[in-house]
Design an enzyme around this catalytic site. Structure first.
Site, mmCIF file in Angstrom:
data_model
loop_
_atom_site.group_PDB
_atom_site.id
_atom_site.type_symbol
_atom_site.label_atom_id
_atom_site.label_comp_id
_atom_site.label_asym_id
_atom_site.label_seq_id
_atom_site.Cartn_x
_atom_site.Cartn_y
_atom_site.Cartn_z
ATOM 1 N N SER A 41 34.461 12.206 22.870
ATOM 2 C CA SER A 41 34.249 10.751 22.968
ATOM 3 C C SER A 41 34.025 10.422 24.445
ATOM 4 O O SER A 41 34.153 11.300 25.309
ATOM 5 C CB SER A 41 35.497 10.035 22.457
ATOM 6 O OG SER A 41 36.615 10.562 23.122
ATOM 7 N N LEU A 42 33.655 9.178 24.689
ATOM 8 C CA LEU A 42 33.359 8.759 26.060
ATOM 9 C C LEU A 42 34.562 8.037 26.643
ATOM 10 O O LEU A 42 35.270 7.326 25.928
ATOM 11 C CB LEU A 42 32.173 7.787 26.064
ATOM 12 C CG LEU A 42 30.817 8.386 25.680
ATOM 13 C CD1 LEU A 42 29.795 7.279 25.511
ATOM 14 C CD2 LEU A 42 30.358 9.387 26.717
ATOM 15 N N LYS A 68 24.871 1.229 23.754
ATOM 16 C CA LYS A 68 25.875 1.923 22.937
ATOM 17 C C LYS A 68 25.893 1.244 21.564
ATOM 18 O O LYS A 68 26.448 0.162 21.393
ATOM 19 C CB LYS A 68 27.253 1.861 23.601
ATOM 20 C CG LYS A 68 28.276 2.747 22.924
ATOM 21 C CD LYS A 68 29.576 2.832 23.702
ATOM 22 C CE LYS A 68 30.583 3.741 23.037
ATOM 23 N NZ LYS A 68 30.849 3.375 21.624
ATOM 24 N N LYS A 119 32.206 -1.140 28.316
ATOM 25 C CA LYS A 119 32.435 -1.929 27.101
ATOM 26 C C LYS A 119 32.329 -3.416 27.427
ATOM 27 O O LYS A 119 32.924 -3.876 28.405
ATOM 28 C CB LYS A 119 33.833 -1.640 26.540
ATOM 29 C CG LYS A 119 34.111 -0.174 26.270
ATOM 30 C CD LYS A 119 33.296 0.367 25.121
ATOM 31 C CE LYS A 119 33.848 -0.138 23.817
ATOM 32 N NZ LYS A 119 33.862 0.768 22.694
ATOM 33 N N GLU A 162 0.862 -1.198 0.000
ATOM 34 C CA GLU A 162 0.000 0.000 0.000
ATOM 35 C C GLU A 162 0.889 1.236 0.000
ATOM 36 O O GLU A 162 0.700 2.176 -0.770
ATOM 37 C CB GLU A 162 -0.899 -0.052 1.250
ATOM 38 C CG GLU A 162 -1.695 1.199 1.563
ATOM 39 C CD GLU A 162 -2.809 1.447 0.560
ATOM 40 O OE1 GLU A 162 -3.032 0.567 -0.297
ATOM 41 O OE2 GLU A 162 -3.408 2.536 0.595
ATOM 42 N N GLU A 205 23.680 7.985 16.676
ATOM 43 C CA GLU A 205 24.524 6.945 16.089
ATOM 44 C C GLU A 205 23.810 6.383 14.872
ATOM 45 O O GLU A 205 22.704 5.844 14.989
ATOM 46 C CB GLU A 205 24.769 5.846 17.131
ATOM 47 C CG GLU A 205 25.934 4.942 16.817
ATOM 48 C CD GLU A 205 27.280 5.522 17.287
ATOM 49 O OE1 GLU A 205 27.304 6.639 17.849
ATOM 50 O OE2 GLU A 205 28.306 4.853 17.068
ATOM 51 N N GLU A 253 21.901 3.618 28.583
ATOM 52 C CA GLU A 253 21.368 3.313 27.244
ATOM 53 C C GLU A 253 22.344 2.434 26.473
ATOM 54 O O GLU A 253 23.522 2.357 26.824
ATOM 55 C CB GLU A 253 21.068 4.608 26.494
ATOM 56 C CG GLU A 253 22.166 5.625 26.509
ATOM 57 C CD GLU A 253 21.618 7.067 26.297
ATOM 58 O OE1 GLU A 253 20.694 7.497 27.009
ATOM 59 O OE2 GLU A 253 22.166 7.722 25.406
HETATM 60 C C1 LIG Z 1 27.053 12.513 25.843
HETATM 61 O O1 LIG Z 1 27.992 12.024 24.895
HETATM 62 C C2 LIG Z 1 27.739 10.832 24.301
HETATM 63 N N1 LIG Z 1 26.605 10.138 24.534
HETATM 64 C C3 LIG Z 1 26.401 8.954 23.912
HETATM 65 N N2 LIG Z 1 25.255 8.245 24.130
HETATM 66 C C4 LIG Z 1 25.061 7.085 23.494
HETATM 67 N N3 LIG Z 1 23.912 6.403 23.728
HETATM 68 N N4 LIG Z 1 25.956 6.566 22.613
HETATM 69 C C5 LIG Z 1 27.108 7.230 22.362
HETATM 70 N N5 LIG Z 1 27.971 6.706 21.482
HETATM 71 C C6 LIG Z 1 27.381 8.456 23.005
HETATM 72 N N6 LIG Z 1 28.518 9.158 22.751
HETATM 73 C C7 LIG Z 1 28.723 10.337 23.398
HETATM 74 C C8 LIG Z 1 29.984 11.134 23.141
#
Ligand SMILES: COc1nc2nc(N)nc(N)c2nc1C
Length: 308
Positions: A78-79, A110, A305, A31, A165, A108
């Site tokens: 970056s984290l 990744k 990780k 549809e 992402e 949350e």
């Molecule tokens: C606040 O900064 C961030 N928050 C994030 N949150 C999610 N869920 N995934 C990421 N890759 C991420 N990367 C960064 C630098």
């Protein structure tokens, strides 16, 4: 013809939002495709009546001859990483000593994809760019416009920036590599490389065929909207029409955070996309501002990780 085009465009945009953003299709694919074909024919006869955010535009326009560099107004940092329960507790200790109190956390998934930033002016997508080196990225607006879960216009005419992402779902990755194998071409090593490879193309018609997707995870420039926490910010961006990951949870203690991280170690195999960890964030925006950043990372967030 004008009202037929307007009616069809608005209907298809709503169906697309239900299907690509909310994962709750309201019409069959057949549809949807029939209506899309009908709109394409009408737009061909009356190009001047075509909406600039028409769903027919997701197939991609003309290729660029080169990539444009863009400076990020707010650096895309970056984290920091943590790898086990002890590290998570160290992170929590540092946060509590920095705040002089015990915060609540947002956790949350990744997503194992490519960080992108999206800028909107008065509710219209004006720029989509890669993270690059965090300060300078590449303009890939032409490719990001082909991702159906990225809204071209928002539900409110706000000016803001969001980050998320971009990724390739596992099924799309398997199908792409199967095609490559049949054509005797080199295979992509993993969905992350396949997503990056698809978005670094000058010709947007390639990205348009790669079934890419996105989850938005942060709101950059805060509009005049009154927001107090990260999880409220996620609800707000979702209300604007963005796709956010439903596995974001507001947790009361680091014990729950540790449990959440360990629970997704095995559960991730059942997800339709790859994740490489769990992002842990202090939930209160005031607490985030109090903790601030090191040269490279936010002090109020870290990435747990999974062991390889
Ligand atoms: C606040 O900064 C961030 N928050 C994030 N949150 C999610 N869920 N995934 C990421 N890759 C991420 N990367 C960064 C630098």
């Amino acid at each position: 013809a004008q009202e037929k085009i307007d009616e069809l465009t608005n209907r298809l945009k709503k169906y697309a939002h239900q299907y690509y953003v909310l994962d709750e299709p309201v019409v069959s694919d057949a549809e949807y495709d029939k209506l899309l074909q009908e709109l394409m024919e009408l737009e061909e006869q009356h190009p001047e009546l075509k909406h600039e955010d028409s769903p027919t535009g997701r197939v991609g326009g003309e290729p660029l001859d080169q990539f444009r560099k863009v400076q990020h107004d707010v650096p895309m940092l970056s984290l920091s990483n943590v790898f086990n329960e002890e590290d998570i507790r160290d992170f929590d200790r540092r946060v509590r000593s920095g705040l002089g109190k015990t915060p609540t956390y947002s956790c949350e998934l990744k997503i194992d994809g490519l960080a992108v930033t999206l800028k909107y002016e008065e509710g219209k997508l004006v720029l989509g760019a890669t993270r690059g080196d965090g300060t300078t990225g590449e303009d890939i607006t032409h490719n990001l416009r082909t991702i159906s879960s990225i809204p071209l216009t928002l539900n409110e005419p706000v000016t803001l920036e969001v980050r998320g992402e971009a990724f390739m779902p596992k099924k799309s990755f398997e199908r792409l590599n199967k095609e490559k194998e049949e054509n005797g071409e080199a295979l992509f090593a993993n969905p992350r490389n396949a997503a990056a490879g698809s978005l670094r193309q000058l010709d947007p018609k390639i990205a348009a065929k790669r079934h890419l997707d996105i989850f938005i995870y942060s709101l950059g420039e805060y509009p005049e909207k009154e927001l107090n926490s990260h999880h409220e910010a996620l609800e707000y961006v979702s209300s604007l029409g963005f796709k956010t990951n439903r596995e974001a949870h507001h947790l009361e203690s680091i014990e729950e955070v540790i449990e959440f991280c360990e629970s997704w170690q095995d559960k991730r195999a059942d997800l339709p996309y790859e994740i490489d960890g769990i992002v842990i964030k202090v939930d209160s925006l005031e607490d985030q501002q109090q903790l601030g950043f090191t040269a490279k990372n936010p002090r109020w967030a870290t990435a747990y990780k999974f062991p390889a």
